[in-house]
Design an enzyme around this catalytic site. Structure first.
Site, PDB file in Angstrom:
ATOM      1  N   GLU A  72       0.880  -1.154   0.000  1.00  0.00           N
ATOM      2  CA  GLU A  72       0.000   0.000   0.000  1.00  0.00           C
ATOM      3  C   GLU A  72       0.929   1.219   0.000  1.00  0.00           C
ATOM      4  O   GLU A  72       1.841   1.269   0.820  1.00  0.00           O
ATOM      5  CB  GLU A  72      -0.823  -0.028   1.292  1.00  0.00           C
ATOM      6  CG  GLU A  72      -2.201   0.495   1.134  1.00  0.00           C
ATOM      7  CD  GLU A  72      -2.983   0.392   2.432  1.00  0.00           C
ATOM      8  OE1 GLU A  72      -3.545   1.398   2.832  1.00  0.00           O
ATOM      9  OE2 GLU A  72      -2.990  -0.704   3.039  1.00  0.00           O
TER      10      GLU A  72
ATOM     11  N   ARG B 158       4.477 -13.289   9.565  1.00  0.00           N
ATOM     12  CA  ARG B 158       5.236 -12.050   9.417  1.00  0.00           C
ATOM     13  C   ARG B 158       6.596 -12.172  10.053  1.00  0.00           C
ATOM     14  O   ARG B 158       6.770 -12.909  11.022  1.00  0.00           O
ATOM     15  CB  ARG B 158       4.551 -10.939  10.216  1.00  0.00           C
ATOM     16  CG  ARG B 158       3.471 -10.279   9.510  1.00  0.00           C
ATOM     17  CD  ARG B 158       2.853  -9.182  10.338  1.00  0.00           C
ATOM     18  NE  ARG B 158       1.880  -8.580   9.457  1.00  0.00           N
ATOM     19  CZ  ARG B 158       2.030  -7.390   8.875  1.00  0.00           C
ATOM     20  NH1 ARG B 158       3.036  -6.625   9.152  1.00  0.00           N
ATOM     21  NH2 ARG B 158       1.137  -6.951   8.030  1.00  0.00           N
TER      22      ARG B 158
ATOM     23  N   LYS C  97       3.916   0.327  10.831  1.00  0.00           N
ATOM     24  CA  LYS C  97       3.984   1.603  10.118  1.00  0.00           C
ATOM     25  C   LYS C  97       3.602   2.762  11.025  1.00  0.00           C
ATOM     26  O   LYS C  97       4.181   3.837  10.945  1.00  0.00           O
ATOM     27  CB  LYS C  97       3.020   1.581   8.932  1.00  0.00           C
ATOM     28  CG  LYS C  97       3.578   0.923   7.701  1.00  0.00           C
ATOM     29  CD  LYS C  97       2.581   1.063   6.563  1.00  0.00           C
ATOM     30  CE  LYS C  97       2.982   0.157   5.415  1.00  0.00           C
ATOM     31  NZ  LYS C  97       1.867  -0.098   4.496  1.00  0.00           N
TER      32      LYS C  97
HETATM   33  P1  ATP Z   1      -0.679  -1.980   6.637  1.00  0.00           P
HETATM   34  O1  ATP Z   1      -1.403  -2.893   5.684  1.00  0.00           O
HETATM   35  O2  ATP Z   1      -1.109  -2.111   8.050  1.00  0.00           O
HETATM   36  O3  ATP Z   1      -0.597  -0.570   6.171  1.00  0.00           O
HETATM   37  P2  ATP Z   1       1.581  -3.618   6.023  1.00  0.00           P
HETATM   38  O4  ATP Z   1       2.835  -3.723   6.804  1.00  0.00           O
HETATM   39  O5  ATP Z   1       0.741  -4.821   5.809  1.00  0.00           O
HETATM   40  O6  ATP Z   1       0.802  -2.464   6.716  1.00  0.00           O
HETATM   41  P3  ATP Z   1       1.592  -3.322   3.173  1.00  0.00           P
HETATM   42  O7  ATP Z   1       2.033  -2.192   2.326  1.00  0.00           O
HETATM   43  O8  ATP Z   1       0.172  -3.732   3.087  1.00  0.00           O
HETATM   44  O9  ATP Z   1       1.969  -2.970   4.650  1.00  0.00           O
HETATM   45  O10 ATP Z   1       2.547  -4.557   2.934  1.00  0.00           O
HETATM   46  C1  ATP Z   1       2.778  -5.130   1.679  1.00  0.00           C
HETATM   47  C2  ATP Z   1       3.035  -6.597   1.836  1.00  0.00           C
HETATM   48  O11 ATP Z   1       4.130  -6.829   2.708  1.00  0.00           O
HETATM   49  C3  ATP Z   1       1.835  -7.301   2.438  1.00  0.00           C
HETATM   50  O12 ATP Z   1       1.492  -8.359   1.562  1.00  0.00           O
HETATM   51  C4  ATP Z   1       2.286  -7.803   3.765  1.00  0.00           C
HETATM   52  O13 ATP Z   1       1.767  -9.071   4.006  1.00  0.00           O
HETATM   53  C5  ATP Z   1       3.808  -7.840   3.623  1.00  0.00           C
HETATM   54  N1  ATP Z   1       4.427  -7.549   4.937  1.00  0.00           N
HETATM   55  C6  ATP Z   1       4.264  -6.445   5.680  1.00  0.00           C
HETATM   56  N2  ATP Z   1       4.920  -6.546   6.854  1.00  0.00           N
HETATM   57  C7  ATP Z   1       5.530  -7.752   6.845  1.00  0.00           C
HETATM   58  C8  ATP Z   1       6.361  -8.457   7.776  1.00  0.00           C
HETATM   59  N3  ATP Z   1       6.711  -7.929   8.949  1.00  0.00           N
HETATM   60  N4  ATP Z   1       6.807  -9.681   7.428  1.00  0.00           N
HETATM   61  C9  ATP Z   1       6.475 -10.219   6.235  1.00  0.00           C
HETATM   62  N5  ATP Z   1       5.693  -9.619   5.328  1.00  0.00           N
HETATM   63  C10 ATP Z   1       5.220  -8.395   5.614  1.00  0.00           C
HETATM   64 MG    MG Z   2      -1.179  -4.577   4.522  1.00  0.00          MG
END
Ligand code: ATP
Ligand code: MG
Length: 582
Positions: free
Chosen positions: A55, A280, A290
């Site tokens: 995102e 994760r 974030k």
């Molecule tokens: P949010 O959705 O709460 O804004 P997010 O960390 O999920 O935060 P995204 O931009 O949606 O951010 O993340 C993109 C991809 O990275 C998603 O598919 C998510 O599953 C993966 N991702 C995010 N954080 C982690 C992590 N700590 N370990 C592994 N994969 C992650």
């Molecule tokens: Mg996300």
């Protein structure tokens, strides 16, 4: 679940070592096995297409690196492709500036995608059409309850939900209202479009989830074209389907949403990607949410998004991390379905392994103490040969100047050394790396403070290169620089950002900033480094012997050399592993 989980994880998501001893040789993990089996069986005609869907509302961090390495890595390994898709369905939090940095960061990590990057917002029209299809099939309806009422009607874990009084609107009425929603006839929140599934489902995600909400907000790509926006739950599975994704690899929090994605795709009868969830990455001694990262930057607890203390890819890069080390780390921790916390020491260990092979060695003194070699001729300078990298014969040698006045490390001298201190002390002889044996014959002290400000030494001219012809031994070899030739440098030393791992429910932790380490940054000025570092470009890395690996910071200029300590030389990973085995 694959038997080859690299993290010897424990069920409660407690701190675990991550990357057990055997893992580096075990390349298998359950996702790799699933994909390999699908390819063997000719599923999707043997095609593999994955995606990474950030995102655009923040910077990428080491957790994203795990997802990137996995999705791009699996595509590479099976001769497929991985899409970079911006999941830009929420106009309120997303910003164009993040798009460019995310693209840059993915490339820096070593991955690329075919053609231009993709955007979920490009599918808004298609998603809308799908929604109309569901309405016509009697599978979606316009609800006019308020947001609070919807959540109240949804029930809870223990309570089934109740039907909305608007649930049985006719198809015609739903179509008309949805059209008017799109046309902008209503205020934010007046109506929503919901899927008609089951308010009594034990899975709350299936209790008539909202598909569209009214939001009179401009979107960074579609501008004012839309005033209804798809929810994540509605959009996400469709995005994968539209792109023909075969394996949609995502983190565990989406596991409970999978039945919903499946439901949508089945109702529509469109391409059905296989979603596979993994845990994760969590790391000790840092934060990855974030929200928390944003708070640290906004409140000035760190300088910016690329602060070398942050686990953002920008921060790690500025700190001196290599993409190779991060990829090796991601391979090493493996992929599992069980929650775990990986030791920061493992990430650092992977970094050392990489830098040890390729960082040239240099000498630099962080806390200088002047040492005058009394019997060395005044004005004489010798160019001594020094090895650039003992791990890499091809790296060759360089010349370092030696003269009568030197700097050594203040902590390498003690006036009254305790038993186990083998370095320099009055009357004692040590080796200066690549130079001579020197003996301390006297100390000069500050009259007022009594602090030692200078050492008086003698050298043995027969020990040039570092060995005594008479076979006499010394117990220490010190690094040094020639005082008249030395360059001044500012050195930034880093320690962990946080004192301990994130708590088990990071989102609920209120006082998490109390765990910020007070020692995460220490700035040393007036450090002295060998003259060969003149003109080193930002991003250039070396090992300063005995002090760690360093990287030239972008703040560096010709007048002011600024070095970040990337990591120390002391590998705590081996010790942690030993303790874990006991
Ligand atoms: P949010 O959705 O709460 O804004 P997010 O960390 O999920 O935060 P995204 O931009 O949606 O951010 O993340 C993109 C991809 O990275 C998603 O598919 C998510 O599953 C993966 N991702 C995010 N954080 C982690 C992590 N700590 N370990 C592994 N994969 C992650
Ligand atoms: Mg996300």
């Amino acid at each position: 679940m694959g038997a080859s989980e690299a993290n010897a994880v424990n069920k409660k998501g407690k701190r675990t070592p991550g990357g057990g001893e055997s893992s580096s040789s075990e390349r298998g993990h359950f996702i790799r096995e699933i994909i390999a089996e699908d390819v063997r069986a000719g599923k999707n005609d043997g095609r593999v297409r994955t995606r990474f869907p950030p995102e655009p509302n923040g910077y990428l961090h080491i957790g994203h690196a795990k997802a990137i390495c996995l999705s791009f890595g699996m595509a590479q390994e099976f001769g497929g492709l991985c899409n970079l898709r911006f999941d830009d369905t929420n106009p309120c939090t997303e910003e164009e500036q993040y798009v460019e940095t995310i693209k840059e960061d993915v490339r820096w990590l070593g991955f690329d995608w075919e053609g231009p990057e993709l955007y979920a917002s490009d599918y808004f029209e298609q998603m809308h059409e799908y929604a109309v299809r569901l309405i016509k099939a009697g599978k979606a309806y316009v609800d006019s309850l308020s947001a609070e009422q919807i959540s109240e009607y949804r029930g809870s874990w223990t309570q089934p939900g109740r039907n909305s009084p608007y649930r049985d609107r006719s198809v015609e009425e739903n179509l008309e209202l949805f059209e008017r929603m799109r046309a902008g006839e209503f205020e934010d929140g007046e109506h929503v479009l919901r899927a008609k599934i089951a308010m009594t489902s034990p899975n709350q995600n299936l209790r008539d989830p909202v598909m569209y909400r009214i939001l009179h907000a401009a979107h960074h790509r579609t501008g004012d074209r839309w005033c209804i926006y798809p929810t994540y739950d509605w959009a996400h599975g469709l995005e994968d389907s539209i792109e023909g994704i075969t394996h949609s690899l995502c983190t565990l929090e989406f596991e409970n949403h999978r039945p919903l994605y499946d439901w949508f795709l089945d109702q529509l009868g469109v391409h059905h990607p296989q979603q596979i969830e993994f845990a994760r990455l969590n790391l000790t001694n840092t934060v990855m949410s974030k929200r928390k990262l944003l708070e640290l930057v906004r409140e000035g607890c760190v300088s910016r998004w690329d602060d070398p203390r942050l686990p953002t890819l920008r921060g790690l890069r500025r700190r001196g991390y290599t993409p190779e080390a991060i990829r090796a780390f991601c391979e090493r921790i493996g992929v599992a379905k069980t929650k775990s916390v990986v030791e920061m020491a493992l990430l650092e260990h992977c970094l050392r392994q990489d830098l040890n092979r390729r960082a040239p060695r240099r000498m630099g003194v962080l806390r200088p103490l002047r040492a005058v070699v009394e019997n060395y001729p005044e004005g004489q300078v010798e160019e001594l040969e020094a090895i650039n990298n003992p791990e890499d014969a091809g790296a060759g040698t360089r010349k370092v100047p030696f003269s009568r006045e030197l700097y050594i490390e203040r902590e390498d001298f003690m006036e009254n050394p305790p038993g186990k201190f083998y370095r320099l002390a009055p009357g004692r002889e040590v080796r200066l790396r690549y130079a001579y044996f020197v003996r301390c014959v006297d100390v000069v002290k500050d009259r007022e403070t009594g602090e030692v400000v200078e050492l008086r030494c003698t050298y043995d001219p027969d020990t040039r290169g570092g060995d005594a012809p008479d076979g006499r031994k010394v117990k220490a070899t010190l690094h040094w620089v020639s005082a008249p030739h030395a360059l001044d440098a500012e050195v930034r030393l880093y320690d962990h950002l946080m004192l301990d791992e994130e708590s088990e429910a990071p989102a609920e932790e209120t006082d998490w900033k109390a765990r910020l380490s007070p020692d995460s940054l220490q700035v040393l000025r007036g450090c002295k480094v060998e003259p060969g570092l003149a003109g080193a470009e930002p991003g250039w890395r070396c090992q300063l012997e005995r002090q760690g690996y360093f990287c030239v910071d972008p703040d560096s200029s010709e007048e002011n050399l600024v070095l970040n300590r990337t990591v120390t030389l002391k590998d705590t990973w081996a010790r942690i592993q030993k303790a874990q085995k006991k």
